[in-house]
Structure formats: structure tokens, C-alpha cells
Design a protein around this motif. Structure first.
Motif, mmCIF file in Angstrom:
data_model
loop_
_atom_site.group_PDB
_atom_site.id
_atom_site.type_symbol
_atom_site.label_atom_id
_atom_site.label_comp_id
_atom_site.label_asym_id
_atom_site.label_seq_id
_atom_site.Cartn_x
_atom_site.Cartn_y
_atom_site.Cartn_z
ATOM 1 N N ARG A 53 3.330 10.189 -7.230
ATOM 2 C CA ARG A 53 4.298 10.470 -8.289
ATOM 3 C C ARG A 53 3.599 10.633 -9.637
ATOM 4 N N LEU A 54 2.621 9.752 -9.879
ATOM 5 C CA LEU A 54 2.004 9.720 -11.204
ATOM 6 C C LEU A 54 0.878 10.731 -11.345
ATOM 7 N N PHE A 55 0.102 10.943 -10.274
ATOM 8 C CA PHE A 55 -1.137 11.692 -10.446
ATOM 9 C C PHE A 55 -1.099 13.098 -9.851
ATOM 10 N N THR A 109 3.820 1.512 -1.324
ATOM 11 C CA THR A 109 4.280 1.672 -2.699
ATOM 12 C C THR A 109 3.174 2.285 -3.551
ATOM 13 N N ALA A 110 1.960 1.802 -3.376
ATOM 14 C CA ALA A 110 0.844 2.292 -4.192
ATOM 15 C C ALA A 110 0.622 3.784 -3.947
ATOM 16 N N ARG A 117 2.792 5.980 -2.819
ATOM 17 C CA ARG A 117 3.959 6.698 -3.331
ATOM 18 C C ARG A 117 3.865 6.875 -4.839
ATOM 19 N N GLU A 118 3.543 5.752 -5.502
ATOM 20 C CA GLU A 118 3.455 5.789 -6.956
ATOM 21 C C GLU A 118 2.291 6.657 -7.415
ATOM 22 N N ALA A 119 1.183 6.587 -6.667
ATOM 23 C CA ALA A 119 0.008 7.375 -7.051
ATOM 24 C C ALA A 119 0.343 8.862 -6.976
ATOM 25 N N LEU A 171 0.842 -1.192 0.000
ATOM 26 C CA LEU A 171 0.000 0.000 0.000
ATOM 27 C C LEU A 171 0.881 1.246 0.000
#
Lengths: 306, 392, 259
Positions: free
Chosen positions: A121-123, A114-115, A117-119, A112
């Protein structure tokens, strides 16, 4: 080495230590009530800091520019967001896995994290680049013979320590604190005694996460920069600090936090070739401490029934 | 009531469902590896989902399982032939072969991680670091001209194992979350060390020399009947051989008393100790052998991609390896193969997913942990020998 | 000296923080004897098992087994000396098959080396075949219908069957001393009786297995034990045949709380 430099290192270590301790107490609280590690802690605090940052952008846009007012609103916003996310994770991710092996909770929250963090970064708009966090505290400093004591550091440390002290008082003096300690001690008995278990667990996760949000904002104010990856390292350090200090008690977390900061500072001060090795040094010492004291410096009570 | 209980006639499952599956998977693998358009890939993925659902509903999945249990060695051989056939079919194409080889190496790595997570219940959040240790060993040894590259693979495993030895003491003394911190700290330490160490190339990384075997440089393209094949055929075949070898070893380990002891240690350390199982020895064996496998796979990976940097061996990459084990199913070797295929293939094949891959896999693993904690291909009850379970 | 006792506790003491769980406990067990260890909850019965099997270190006192001192030996050394136990709460590996669970109990006789396990698969197979037969015979004694289901996971079995498998796991290594910790928990009267008869059956076939049994079901204790030791608050308050200890005034006080 001159005295001014030493004082500089010391001040730096105290700021970092306060920050790490604020993150570590969250791990300790969660472990206390549910015996789980919520590894997404660091990334949740990053999310909260970004929320605070967004609110600051909004305040700027509508023309509210008093820095003290901004600071208060930013702090409240990030603490509320972080607390809400923390409680939501407890309710929908941690509690449903209560019967599963503890490893699964660690893994699910790792993923979670990671999710999240990535969210971000991306959104988040231009989320992969660092954001300049505003300096909301006075930038005055007092010259103490070759060493400049920054006013913002002093304010941050004092506020952070007050927050930890407040948390400690809450745990020991209030009804909620009593309920949290009761659940931590024996969940079944606490429930029989009429404690609303779900409420206590969610409150604990909300409080632990909210405290970490303070560390996030503190991090932003101190370095004047935030980025999507800040939670990973802060979370890792907070987790290591809580573990090294010994899970399940507040003093262990504080001890661990300051110890880790101390190691980093000593690492950068004493390793002549490169201060870049400071994290290598700090984590190596963490591993060594785990070998020496496998359940932390202040061990939790072992109570396996055979 | 009669005292004599008639045992139902045991009908040994046939090998046809197993062979059919191997052939179908090989064909599918070839198709998806050579597919180039997004719609082809998406179509193939949809096909896989539909086939899985039909297989589960019609009971064909069950007969495949039975068939595999009864004819395991033959079907494993068939799977090996299937992979070689796919390599042959793709023999002139660089990129699909590189992907297949990477998949095989990650599969090999997942086998190593399975010894730790799946069998022994030990956490290892520094998988990418041990994989990287192998790759860096290959980079350094590539400069030593007289050193046979095949031995470099072994050395990669040995170096990775030596690094594990440093951690063995804290790892064996700690359990659960405390052990997790040790490996996480090591993973971060390792990557930071590589970044700041100038001798090992710093953040820019190092070149790695290619594999050479019996005077044959793997950078050279093999020629067969006047046709020039991709040089990746060399690597694909070697990766297949390595994966097969490790697969056999890990299978045998699981199906031995040592594997049983690993399970016992995972499920109940106290009870295991009360029956004379050395918890320490079992954990040391699992930690060292698992990391050795990671190191060997990493060394070959480094040679194959010929250039390595610390950014390939981060905490996130370690998590990706853990995801593989969880997605496939703890302790399930074929699960690891399936998961490696998903983890490598999906982002490479669907370029629009590349950017989202960490997000995608983390969400996927969360869903698996919540709703299918045994993974996509759950581990089966231990079968000491092919067919042993059906013999009573 | 075949008359020396098989097992001997001398002033065995265990303190957890300020709580004294076992207080200068001395007793002995003769070869081939079945001893009942009884007492109210929290009187130190399971603690003595945990000290004996090396799970907790003793605070003071000694344990001797077959003339050797084994105080604070590791669980593994205790097992190798021939002492096995069952647990109050079933501790089987639920995901593993019946066969696997039983084989966990036979460590001392199975090859431990990497070479023997991974490379010499033919001799491994011979070992497997022999041990399978042994485990299957044992299961057949306790639970006939399970003998043909050796590769089913234990987790699918009802509690009673799990208890039986746990006893098979303890007996497979042909131990010299079996420690039973409340074997009747969760079983009906008849099931417990059957289980005890099966254990005595196995004992009669073998080499004079000695048993210490912790049990609350006094009927079981009365029927199968040669002698009883009664604990109360960590101290031994009686030692004798069931009839003797049952009529002992102090024992009655301990159980009924009459003063």
C-alpha cells in the motif's frame, strides 16, 4: 427465479469455489508438513499478483502485446515470486519458531501478512488505489438461453481444476510427493530414512504458495481489478475453507472452498433485502459449522499421546 | 558439613526504587504528552532507550522489580496518584488529554485480552468487534434520554458479553487454529454487518452522546479558581478510574485459584482436567469476562470521541489489540500499559509515522516474537499477595 | 461391606480403529493394596490408566470404584472420586512455580466461585495460608531443599525434582487411589528407591492410600507391590504376587519372546 439467473449464480459459484480451493490447499499443505498455520498466505499471493501485474506493465512497455504470451509470462512471474516468498517465509520465520507454541507462528505470520499488505500500500506506486488488471483472456461468451457463459470463466475454472488435480497427482505419484507425505506423517522417521527435511519443507511452501498465486491472477482476470487488500479477504476465506473442510487433507480444502463459495452465492441469491449480507451469512455459517464439527467436516486424525 | 543450613538474612527491598520509577514515568509521560516538535519526541524516545539500557546494566531494574514485589499495593496507589498528577499538569490541553484517555482505554482493553490470550491461552481475533459492540451500544443508548449513561457503560459490557455468548459454544468446543477461525469469522462478520446495516448508520457510522454523571455533562469544561480546564479532564479522570478498577479486578483474578486454573488450562488441558479443573467453565469465564471488559472500554471510548464508524473496528484494529498484548508480554498487565502507550502515542506524536503505523507495529511484533517472546515487560511468577513470594 | 474391592475392571476393552489396545481386561484392586501393572511396551498399561481417568471412552466393559460405576466418567468426576495420576512424560506447567503446580492438584478443596476468589480476599488469604503450609510440608517430605523455593518456576528444576513435584501434585488432595505411570523413567536406581520410600511414608501417615504402579524397573515392582497384574497385547496373562508372576511361563514368553 428464472433458469438463466440460477445458471449465472452457479457459474459464479464455481469460479469462486475454484479460486478459494486453490488458496485453501496451500493452508492444508503447510499444516500437513509443519502443523502450522501460515496466515500471510493471502498477502503473499497478493504480492505475487502485483509482481505479475508489474511484469505485464513491463511487457506492454517493451511492446510484447500478444495476450496469450503475456498471460503465460504474468502467470510464471507471479507464481515464481510467490513461491520464492513462501519458501523464504518458511525458512526464516516459520522454521525458527518451530519449538515455540503454535499460536506464535499464527501470530507472527498474521503480522507478516499485515506488513506485506502495508508495504504494498505504502511503497508500490499509487499502491493504495486499485489497479486495473488487463483482460488477457478472450472476452467471448456463449449465450445459453438468458445466460451468458463467459469463455474466460470456463478457461479459468478448467485451468484451476487441472492445477489442483496436478497437485493431487504430484502428492500421490511422485517422489517429492512421497517425501512430503512422509514428513507430514512423521518428521523424525522421515529424516532417519534420509529425506532432506529442509528441502521438503521449503518445496512444500513454495508449491503451496505458487498454487495460490494462480488464484491471485485468476482473481485479477475475473474482476479485472487488483488491490492491496485482496489478499486479506482471500486469505481469510481460504483459511476458513481449509479449517471448515478439515485441516490436513486436500479434499477438505477443496470441499471447504466450494462450500464457502456456495454459501456466498446462496447468500446473495436468497437474502432478498441485500446481497451485501452475503459475507455475513457465509461467515455465520462457518461459525455454525465449527460449533457442529469442531475439527472440520473431514476431521484430521487426533493423536495426542498421554 | 553441618546439618543446620543458615538461611541468608532476607532483606526486604525498600520502596524507594519503586517510588522513583513511578515519579520518573509520570514526569516522562507529562513531557512526551506535551512535546510538540518531532525532535523533542525523538529526543525523549532516545532518553527512554538510554534509561532502559542503564537500568538493565546497572541492576536498578532488578531493584525496581524487588521493590514492586514487596510494596505492591502502595506503589500501585502511587502510580494512580502519578496519573492524576499528569492529568492535572495537562489540564488545559485538549489533545494530550485525549491521547492519555485513549491510552488508558486501550490499556483497559489489553487487560481484558490478557485474560484470554495471556492467562487462558484462548485466541480472540475479534477484540475490535467486542470493543465496537460497546461503542455502538453507547451510540444507541445515547438516544434514550432517561437511561443513565453510567449504566450504559455496564450495558456496553453486557451487550459485548451477550455477543460472546453466541460464540461460546463453538469456542469451547474448538481449540487452537479452529478457535482462531471462529473469532476471525466473527470479527469480519461484525464489521460487514455494521457497514450494511442502515439502522446502525451504515459505513458513515453514528454520533454518540457524551457521558453524564450526577447531572454533570462531560462536554462541559470544569472551572477551577477561575481557570477553564479542558473538558477532556472529565474523561481522563473517568478513564483512570475505569482502568484502575479493571486493573484491580484482573489482578485479583490472576492471583486467585481461578487464575491458576486458567494457567493450567493454557499449559496443559488434559492434565488440568485430570485434576478436576473444568476446562469448559474456565474458558467460558475467560472469554466472557475478557469481552465484557472490552465492551465497557469501548462504550466509554465511543462517548469520548463522540463519533463512531465501522472502519474503526476492523480486523486490523483487532490485530493491533493483539499486538498490544504480545508487545507488552502475555499475561503482563503493566506490559499492556507500556504497549498501549507505544501503540497510541507513537503514531500520534510522530505524525510522519501515522501512515506507517500498521507496518511499524507488525514488524515490531514480529521482532518481539522472534527475539523476546515474553514481551517487553514479561509476566512475573504469580504473587498471590503483595510480599507473599518472599515469605517462606 | 468393607471387603468389596476398591477398584474393579470387568471386561474392559478399548479399540483404536482396528487396533485392540485392551481386550476384555478384568481385574480388581483391594483397599490399601499396592498393585504392579506390568507388561511389555504397547501391552495396554497406559491405556488402562487413560480409560480409568476418563481421557478415552471405553469401547466395552465397566469400571467400578468403591461400589460406584465410573465407566466413561469425565476426568473431573474421576478426580472428585479420589483417583489421581502421574503421567509417563512429565506434564507439569513449567512456567508456573512449584507452589502453583501443586495447587493445581488441590482443586476439589479450593474455592471455585468468583465472589470467593475476587471479593472475599481475607478468607481467600486464609485458604492460601493453609494450603501453602500443606504444600510446603509435602515438598519437604520429597525434596527438603525445595521447601524454601516454593515460588521458583518448575522449568528451572532438573528432571528428578520435576518428578517429585508431580507426585506432590498428585498427593496434595489426599486421594484414595494413586496411579503412577513409570515413575522411575529418567531416574537412577537410588533416586527411584528414595522416591518410593517417600511415597510409602506419605501413605503410612494417611488413610490407607491404594496405589497402581506401571513400571519397567522390575526391582521396584518386586520391592513395593503386594500383587502384580501382567498384560500382553492388551490381555491379562497373569495375576499374583511378584514371585508368582515372575516364574510364570507365559509371562516369561511375553517378555523374552521365547516360544
Amino acid at each position: 427465479m428464472d433458469l438463466g439467473l440460477i445458471a449465472q449464480f452457479l457459474a459464479n459459484g464455481i469460479v469462486l469455489g475454484t479460486m478459494y480451493a486453490l488458496v485453501a490447499v496451500g493452508f492444508t499443505l503447510f499444516f500437513g508438513v509443519l502443523d502450522v498455520i501460515k496466515f500471510s498466505h493471502g498477502d503473499v499471493l497478493m504480492l505475487g499478483t502485483f509482481a505479475g501485474f508489474t511484469v505485464w506493465l513491463g511487457l506492454e512497455a517493451v511492446g510484447i502485446i500478444n495476450p496469450w504470451l503475456q498471460l503465460v509470462v504474468v502467470l510464471i512471474a507471479s507464481m515464481v515470486v510467490t513461491a520464492a516468498v513462501g519458501a523464504a517465509i518458511a525458512k526464516w520465520l516459520v522454521l525458527p519458531l518451530k519449538k515455540a507454541p503454535p499460536l506464535n507462528t499464527l501470530l507472527v505470520t498474521l503480522m507478516l501478512g499485515t506488513a506485506i499488505r502495508e508495504a504494498v500500500r505504502l511503497f508500490y506506486p499509487d499502491g493504495s488505489n486499485p489497479k486495473a488488471f488487463p483482460a488477457l483472456l478472450p472476452d467471448a461468451s456463449i449465450d445459453l438461453g438468458g445466460f451468458a457463459l463467459r469463455a474466460d470463466s470456463v478457461i479459468l475454472v478448467v485451468a484451476g481444476l487441472l492445477l489442483i488435480a496436478g497437485l493431487n497427482m504430484m502428492l500421490n505419484r511422485t517422489r517429492l510427493g512421497l517425501a512430503i507425505r512422509a514428513v507430514a506423517q512423521d518428521e523424525e522417521t522421515a529424516q532417519i530414512m534420509g529425506i532432506n527435511y529442509m528441502l521438503v519443507v521449503l518445496a512444500t511452501f513454495a508449491i503451496g504458495s505458487g498454487v495460490a498465486a494462480f488464484a491471485g491472477v485468476m482473481n485479477g482476470l475475473y474482476y479485472n481489478e487488483i488491490n492491496f487488500g485482496m489478499g486479506l479477504l482471500l486469505g481469510l476465506i481460504g483459511f476458513s475453507a481449509a479449517i471448515v473442510g478439515g485441516l490436513g487433507n486436500l479434499y477438505g480444502a477443496i470441499l471447504g472452498g466450494f462450500l464457502f463459495a456456495g454459501l456466498q452465492v446462496v447468500g446473495s441469491a436468497l437474502l432478498p433485502f441485500a446481497s451485501a449480507y452475503k459475507d455475513v451469512f457465509a461467515f455465520a455459517v462457518v461459525i455454525a459449522i465449527m460449533a457442529w464439527k469442531p475439527t472440520g467436516l473431514i476431521p484430521e486424525r487426533a493423536s495426542e499421546r498421554v | 558439613m553441618t546439618d543446620i543450613v543458615m538461611s541468608p538474612p532476607v532483606r526486604r527491598a525498600g520502596w524507594i526504587p519503586g517510588i522513583a520509577t513511578v515519579a520518573a514515568v509520570a514526569l516522562y509521560g507529562w513531557a512526551i504528552l506535551s512535546a510538540e516538535e518531532d525532535w523533542q519526541v525523538l529526543g525523549l524516545l532516545a532518553l527512554a532507550v538510554i534509561a532502559t539500557v542503564i537500568g538493565m546494566v546497572s541492576g536498578f531494574g532488578r531493584s525496581v522489580q524487588a521493590s514492586w514485589a514487596a510494596h505492591e499495593s502502595k506503589l500501585n496507589g502511587a502510580a494512580l496518584i502519578g496519573i492524576v498528577a499528569v492529568i492535572a499538569a495537562l489540564s488545559t490541553q485538549h489533545f494530550p488529554l485525549l491521547m492519555l484517555s485513549t491510552m488508558l482505554l486501550y490499556f483497559t482493553a489489553s487487560l481484558g485480552m490478557n485474560i484470554q490470550f495471556g492467562y487462558t491461552g484462548m485466541v480472540n481475533f475479534a477484540g475490535a468487534a467486542f470493543f465496537g459492540a460497546g461503542a455502538y451500544t453507547a451510540a444507541v443508548m445515547g438516544n434514550v434520554a432517561w437511561f443513565p449513561p453510567l449504566l450504559t457503560l455496564v450495558l456496553g459490557g453486557v451487550v459485548s458479553m451477550a455477543l460472546s455468548l453466541v460464540l461460546v459454544f463453538p469456542i469451547v468446543r474448538t481449540t487452537g487454529h479452529y478457535a482462531a477461525v471462529v473469532t476471525i469469522a466473527f470479527g469480519v462478520l461484525f464489521k460487514t454487518f455494521l457497514e450494511v446495516n442502515e439502522i446502525l448508520g451504515g459505513p458513515q457510522g453514528l454520533m454518540v452522546s457524551s457521558m453524564r454523571l450526577l447531572g454533570w455533562d462531560f462536554m462541559d469544561s470544569p472551572q477551577i479558581g477561575g481557570m477553564k480546564l479542558s473538558f477532556y479532564v472529565n474523561y481522563a479522570l473517568l478513564c483512570t478510574a475505569l482502568a484502575a478498577l479493571v486493573f484491580i479486578a484482573v489482578r485479583r483474578l490472576e492471583r486467585s485459584w481461578l487464575g491458576l486454573h486458567m494457567d493450567a488450562v493454557r499449559l496443559d488441558e488434559t492434565a488440568a482436567a485430570c485434576f478436576g479443573i473444568s476446562v469448559k467453565k474456565t474458558k467460558i469465564l475467560a472469554f466472557l469476562s475478557g469481552n465484557m471488559i472490552l465492551g465497557i472500554a469501548g462504550a466509554l471510548y465511543g462517548m469520548m470521541i463522540s463519533f463512531i464508524a465501522p472502519s474503526s473496528f476492523t480486523f486490523s484494529d483487532s490485530l493491533l489489540m493483539v499486538s498490544m498484548v504480545l508487545l507488552g508480554g502475555m499475561g503482563s498487565p503493566w506490559g499492556g500499559a507500556l504497549a498501549a502507550a507505544i501503540v497510541i502515542l507513537l503514531p500520534e506524536k510522530l505524525q510522519f509515522l501515522q501512515e506507517y503505523r500498521f507496518l511499524l507495529f507488525s514488524v515490531l511484533v514480529i521482532l518481539v516474537l522472534l527475539f523476546r517472546p515474553d514481551g517487553l515487560l514479561p509476566r512475573q511468577i504469580r504473587n498471590y499477595f503483595p510480599g507473599a513470594r518472599s515469605r517462606q | 461391606m468393607t471387603t468389596s474391592p476398591l477398584l474393579e475392571f470387568t471386561d474392559l476393552t478399548k479399540r483404536f480403529g482396528g487396533v485392540t489396545a485392551l481386550d476384555a481386561f478384568s481385574m480388581h484392586l483391594d483397599r490399601g493394596e499396592i498393585l504392579g501393572l506390568i507388561g511389555p511396551n504397547g501391552s495396554g498399561k497406559t491405556t488402562s490408566f487413560n480409560l480409568l481417568t476418563g481421557i478415552y471412552p471405553a469401547t466395552a466393559g465397566t469400571i467400578r470404584f468403591d461400589g460406584q460405576e465410573i465407566t466413561n466418567a469425565s476426568p473431573r468426576q474421576v478426580y472428585e472420586a479420589g483417583i489421581v495420576r502421574t503421567f509417563q512424560r512429565s506434564r507439569l506447567c513449567l512456567e508456573l512455580s512449584i507452589y502453583d503446580n501443586i495447587m493445581i492438584g488441590d482443586t476439589s478443596r479450593l474455592s471455585q466461585g468468583l465472589w470467593a476468589n475476587l471479593v472475599k480476599r481475607n478468607s481467600f488469604r486464609a485458604e492460601f495460608d493453609a494450603s501453602f503450609q500443606k504444600a510446603r510440608d509435602l515438598v519437604a517430605t520429597f525434596s527438603g531443599h525445595l521447601a524454601d523455593r516454593m515460588f521458583e518456576p518448575v522449568g528451572t528444576l532438573p528432571m528428578i525434582e520435576r518428578r517429585r513435584i508431580e507426585i506432590c501434585r498428585a498427593l496434595v488432595s489426599a486421594p484414595r487411589l494413586l496411579l503412577l505411570d513409570e515413575p522411575s523413567a529418567g531416574m537412577t536406581h537410588d533416586e527411584t528407591d528414595q522416591l518410593m520410600r517417600d511415597i510409602l511414608d506419605v501413605r503410612a501417615r494417611g488413610n490407607g492410600l491404594s496405589i497402581i504402579i506401571v513400571e519397567h524397573e522390575m526391582g521396584v515392582i518386586e520391592r513395593i507391590t503386594d500383587r502384580c497384574v501382567v498384560l500382553s497385547y492388551g490381555r491379562k496373562i497373569a495375576d499374583g504376587t511378584y514371585a508368582e508372576v515372575a516364574s510364570d511361563a507365559e509371562v516369561q514368553n511375553a517378555y523374552l519372546g521365547v516360544d
